[in-house]
Design a protein around this motif. Structure first.
Motif, PDB file in Angstrom:
ATOM      1  N   UNK A 236       0.825  -1.206   0.000  1.00 24.52           N
ATOM      2  CA  UNK A 236       0.000   0.000   0.000  1.00 24.52           C
ATOM      3  C   UNK A 236       0.860   1.257   0.000  1.00 24.52           C
ATOM      4  N   UNK A 237       1.888   1.284   0.850  1.00 24.37           N
ATOM      5  CA  UNK A 237       2.726   2.483   0.921  1.00 24.37           C
ATOM      6  C   UNK A 237       3.696   2.566  -0.248  1.00 24.37           C
ATOM      7  N   UNK A 401      -8.682  -2.116   7.232  1.00 23.76           N
ATOM      8  CA  UNK A 401      -8.188  -0.783   6.895  1.00 23.76           C
ATOM      9  C   UNK A 401      -8.138  -0.588   5.381  1.00 23.76           C
ATOM     10  N   UNK A 402      -7.647  -1.584   4.671  1.00 23.04           N
ATOM     11  CA  UNK A 402      -7.589  -1.488   3.217  1.00 23.04           C
ATOM     12  C   UNK A 402      -8.982  -1.439   2.610  1.00 23.04           C
ATOM     13  N   UNK A 403      -9.903  -2.237   3.158  1.00 20.49           N
ATOM     14  CA  UNK A 403     -11.291  -2.201   2.671  1.00 20.49           C
ATOM     15  C   UNK A 403     -11.906  -0.827   2.901  1.00 20.49           C
ATOM     16  N   UNK A 404     -11.590  -0.193   4.025  1.00 21.46           N
ATOM     17  CA  UNK A 404     -12.086   1.163   4.307  1.00 21.46           C
ATOM     18  C   UNK A 404     -11.578   2.162   3.264  1.00 21.46           C
ATOM     19  N   UNK A 492      -5.221  -0.033  12.275  1.00 20.52           N
ATOM     20  CA  UNK A 492      -6.083   0.769  11.408  1.00 20.52           C
ATOM     21  C   UNK A 492      -5.461   2.133  11.118  1.00 20.52           C
ATOM     22  N   UNK A 493      -4.906   2.757  12.143  1.00 19.10           N
ATOM     23  CA  UNK A 493      -4.356   4.095  11.956  1.00 19.10           C
ATOM     24  C   UNK A 493      -3.099   4.080  11.090  1.00 19.10           C
ATOM     25  N   UNK A 494      -2.371   2.959  11.052  1.00 21.89           N
ATOM     26  CA  UNK A 494      -1.174   2.896  10.213  1.00 21.89           C
ATOM     27  C   UNK A 494      -1.521   3.036   8.739  1.00 21.89           C
ATOM     28  N   UNK A 495      -2.747   2.687   8.374  1.00 19.99           N
ATOM     29  CA  UNK A 495      -3.170   2.770   6.976  1.00 19.99           C
ATOM     30  C   UNK A 495      -4.072   3.965   6.700  1.00 19.99           C
ATOM     31  N   UNK A 496      -4.811   4.416   7.706  1.00 19.79           N
ATOM     32  CA  UNK A 496      -5.859   5.407   7.467  1.00 19.79           C
ATOM     33  C   UNK A 496      -5.522   6.802   7.955  1.00 19.79           C
TER      34      UNK A 496
END
Length: 567
Positions: A236-237, A401-404, A492-496
């Motif tokens: 993702x990153x 998180x990815x789905x969000x 969650x916060x690491x992605x969002x």
């Protein structure tokens, strides 16, 4: 169409919309993205991933770490449950507190503590290198397995302890009458009866290891050891042309493993459900005799070594500018000055606290309402929302998180703001509130509500005078768990999280990844103090709440109804 039927249909529609839009649609978007290719739809993303050696390495590492850490967790958790449930050791409360420490302290702080304790320049590795010629490398597969095993032992302990106490002593006495000695009885009766609970706890530990992002991120990323959760994060990153598609495909693979494990765990729970109605027996079944002092002090020393010493090491290191220079001349409060003056850290604390409070407020209102509707009215929409919320809790946090991201980027003004974190937290933790509120409603006698209705009490008055006073303690138990998990959340916060919405867990992660271990230790020490204070207050909460919270008016109503029924 009658008014009641119209309300029921509206409820069905609203429940279906909430379940689909907030819980199921993000997962559907994830699956669609995993199947999206330049030519349309297909399994190209999966095929390409499975041809990469790093993907196969991540899958193998994930399974190996989960299995080995589960074995450690099962042994530690089951042994501690046996000692507390059956033996006559002293200081059981302290044993329980030490065993449960990894359950209440965030796993990323425990990981940071172990990496500080076993630092390459630390005293332990210095001693081992000087005397035995080797060092312990915590940034390795073995380090990840060790820390995850210690973190998840409390999960097994919580699952096995009450089950051991519910095993009928009649079975043990019958075995002794038939000529079995004490240890044969424990092996043939107690261990056999507790096997489903041990297996269920082991499966929960396996799922926790699959879901955990913090431990492999803190220890695996610096060492180049990929697991599926960190591999998804890397994709993702990376922002490559097919990064999100690859991450989506990896997420589906990880979710499949997690959901399969959840199904197996559910089967194990059903096998052991026959013990639910049996009261727990707190009597001593295995007197240790002369071995008692040895066993209890060895156990306390071991628990302190694995759960307290690393935390003390981290707290101690936060008072020095560089690890390994612990002298009075180097003692400083500079790291704490950074914590309490740095705008980014203060904003992270404020964001985490605000998210935790708002998440709890939403969950306690929505979750309790859904639980009441499910228990009292057997509402199908409430069951649908609960099952959907259970699904989003069962899948790994990095997948959610990815789905969000895929789902909420289509809604303007959500992605990139703190609102998406709030939605993700509620989506993740709502089922915990539904479960605790459901248990509270099941324990509440419906005659209390009927009595209030007979004497003309409105719904609002009934809630505030009868229902809430009698159910507030079990309801708040679920809310407190949600508060603590939201306050210290990282995955969650690491992605969002965006620039202005960083949380405290993400701040510690960033400091650690940047090599600023002393400041990360100082922030962790503040979080540890906050967690200990919060759990201390939660322990006092039952004493602050009255044992009987029913109002005099409600009590009078119940007595009147009882008199009418008797007449």
């Amino acid at each position: 169409m009658s008014t009641q039927r119209l309300k029921r249909n509206i409820g069905y529609i609203l429940g279906g919309v909430v379940a689909i839009f907030f819980f199921l649609a993000p997962l559907l978007q994830l699956i669609i993205m995993s199947l999206t290719t330049d030519q349309g739809f297909g399994f190209t993303n999966y095929a390409e991933l499975l041809t990469k050696s790093r993907t196969l390495q991540a899958i193998g590492n994930t399974v190996l770490i989960a299995v080995c850490s589960t074995l450690i967790a099962v042994v530690l958790g089951s042994v501690m449950a046996f000692l507390v449930a059956y033996t006559d050791v002293f200081h059981k409360k302290w044993m329980e507190v030490l065993t449960m420490a990894p359950f209440v302290i965030p796993s990323y702080i425990i990981t940071l503590s172990w990496s500080t304790l076993l630092s390459a320049r630390g005293s332990i590795n210095g001693f081992l290198d000087a005397n035995f010629g080797f060092k312990v490398d915590i940034y390795s597969l073995g380090g990840i397995i060790l820390v995850l095993g210690i973190c998840n032992a409390s999960v097994v302990y919580l699952n096995v302890l009450p089950f051991l106490r519910k095993i009928p002593r009649d079975l043990e006495w019958a075995a002794r009458v038939c000529g079995r000695n004490l240890w044969e009885t424990l092996r043939c009766i107690d261990l056999t009866q507790a096997a489903p609970a041990i297996a269920s706890g082991g499966m929960l530990a396996f799922l926790a290891a699959i879901d955990n992002f913090a431990v492999p991120a803190f220890l695996g990323i610096p060492a180049g050891i990929p697991v599926l959760s960190t591999y998804i994060y890397e994709n993702v990153i990376g922002f490559g042309p097919s990064a999100f598609r690859s991450a989506a495909a990896l997420s589906v693979m990880l979710s499949a493993i997690a959901l399969l494990g959840t199904a197996l765990q559910g089967m194990l729970v059903r096998r052991s459900s026959g013990m639910e109605s049996i009261r727990e027996d707190y009597s001593v079944r295995v007197p240790l005799g002369r071995a008692r002092p040895f066993v209890q002090w060895i156990t306390l020393a071991f628990l302190s070594l694995v759960n307290v010493v690393p935390l003390i090491t981290t707290i101690t290191s936060s008072f020095f500018p560089v690890y390994g220079t612990k002298t009075l001349e180097n003692f400083t409060l500079e790291n704490y000055a950074f914590v309490f003056t740095n705008r980014g850290i203060l904003q992270a604390f404020a964001n985490s606290a605000m998210l935790a409070v708002i998440t709890c407020m939403i969950c306690i209102v929505v979750g309790t309402a859904l639980a009441y509707s499910k228990v009292r009215r057997h509402s199908l929409p409430s069951h649908l929302v609960e099952q959907s919320a259970s699904l989003t809790y069962a899948i790994p946090g990095i997948v959610l998180a990815l789905a969000m991201i895929f789902h909420w980027t289509m809604v303007p003004g959500v992605y990139g703001t703190i609102l998406i974190l709030m939605i993700a937290y509620v989506t993740r933790y709502l089922v915990l509130q539904i479960k605790s509120s459901t248990n509270a409603m099941l324990a509440l006698d419906i005659s209390l509500e009927e009595s209030a209705a007979v004497f003309g009490s409105s719904k609002v008055r009934m809630w505030f005078r009868v229902i809430l006073p009698l159910t507030i303690r079990p309801i708040l138990s679920g809310t407190f768990l949600i508060f603590m998990q939201s306050l210290t959340e990282l995955t969650l916060s690491s992605m969002l999280a965006a620039a202005g919405t960083r949380t405290i867990g993400l701040s510690i992660f960033s400091l650690q990844q940047g090599g600023d271990y002393q400041r990360a230790a100082a922030v962790s020490a503040v979080v540890i103090a906050a967690v200990v204070l919060a759990y201390g207050l939660s322990a006092l909460l039952p004493h602050l709440l009255h044992k009987k919270r029913m109002t005099p008016e409600a009590a009078a109503d119940v007595k009147a109804v009882s008199a009418i029924q008797a007449a």
